[in-house]
Design a protein around this motif. Structure first.
Motif, PDB file in Angstrom:
ATOM      1  N   VAL A  51       0.837  -1.207   0.000  1.00 39.29           N
ATOM      2  CA  VAL A  51       0.000   0.000   0.000  1.00 39.29           C
ATOM      3  C   VAL A  51       0.865   1.248   0.000  1.00 39.29           C
ATOM      4  O   VAL A  51       1.983   1.241   0.518  1.00 39.29           O
ATOM      5  CB  VAL A  51      -0.960   0.038   1.211  1.00 39.29           C
ATOM      6  N   LEU A  75      -2.840   2.800  -4.569  1.00 34.93           N
ATOM      7  CA  LEU A  75      -2.869   1.733  -3.565  1.00 34.93           C
ATOM      8  C   LEU A  75      -1.705   0.794  -3.780  1.00 34.93           C
ATOM      9  O   LEU A  75      -0.950   0.502  -2.877  1.00 34.93           O
ATOM     10  CB  LEU A  75      -4.189   0.964  -3.650  1.00 34.93           C
ATOM     11  N   SER A  76      -1.560   0.310  -4.987  1.00 40.39           N
ATOM     12  CA  SER A  76      -0.506  -0.649  -5.297  1.00 40.39           C
ATOM     13  C   SER A  76      -0.412  -0.750  -6.804  1.00 40.39           C
ATOM     14  O   SER A  76      -1.229  -0.176  -7.522  1.00 40.39           O
ATOM     15  CB  SER A  76      -0.847  -2.010  -4.705  1.00 40.39           C
ATOM     16  N   GLN A  79      -3.766  -1.522  -8.440  1.00 39.34           N
ATOM     17  CA  GLN A  79      -4.931  -0.722  -8.102  1.00 39.34           C
ATOM     18  C   GLN A  79      -5.926  -0.585  -9.240  1.00 39.34           C
ATOM     19  O   GLN A  79      -7.118  -0.649  -9.018  1.00 39.34           O
ATOM     20  CB  GLN A  79      -4.534   0.667  -7.624  1.00 39.34           C
ATOM     21  N   VAL A 101      -8.465  -2.921   4.257  1.00 38.35           N
ATOM     22  CA  VAL A 101      -7.172  -3.166   3.623  1.00 38.35           C
ATOM     23  C   VAL A 101      -6.121  -3.260   4.716  1.00 38.35           C
ATOM     24  O   VAL A 101      -6.075  -2.417   5.612  1.00 38.35           O
ATOM     25  CB  VAL A 101      -6.788  -2.022   2.652  1.00 38.35           C
TER      26      VAL A 101
END
Length: 148
Positions: A51, A75-76, A79, A101
């Motif tokens: 994250v 987010l990553s 995402q 999360v």
């Protein structure tokens, strides 16, 4: 991709720490839109991943009001797929009642094998946070057959 493997590492550790027939563990990292029915069937969804955050190697738990801001940012590396899956589920009229999360801020997502030392050191804290989420949710459900 080094710390991009955070989700898989957490999935393995959390599923080993909290085996329960009421929990479905799934590697959704490359599932794409095939995950829409899975998301639609879920009453609650716990996402485990790398994250975004200010300091590498920090375990993060996000829920409620924090998620819209998180999903508006990065987010990553997965995402876009996650946003697409959640949007499709919403358009089809069914999303989980609760989404949380738990992840770790990556130190590197460069080509390489294994987690960086900073992220590896944060895995136990992220596993504890994940198990805490599951324990909260499981406490609200009837025990599985053959379970106390």
């Amino acid at each position: 991709m080094t710390d991009d493997g955070t989700g898989l590492e957490l999935l393995a550790a959390v599923s080993a720490a909290r085996p329960d027939p009421r929990v479905r563990y799934l590697d959704g990292g490359t599932g794409g839109m095939e995950l829409v029915p899975v998301v639609q069937e879920a009453e609650r969804l716990l996402l485990l991943d790398a994250v975004a955050g200010p300091r590498p190697g920090v375990a993060v738990r996000l829920s409620g009001d924090h998620l819209p801001r998180l999903l508006a940012g990065t987010l990553s590396p997965h995402q876009v797929g996650l946003l697409d899956v959640l949007s499709a589920a919403r358009l089809l009229g069914r999303t989980p009642a609760t989404i949380e999360v738990v992840g770790i801020v990556p130190a590197s997502v460069e080509l390489g094998l294994g987690l960086t030392p900073q992220v590896r050191a944060a895995v136990p804290a992220a596993v504890r946070a994940s198990v805490s989420v599951l324990d909260e949710w499981l406490a609200e459900l009837p025990a599985a057959v053959g379970q106390p």
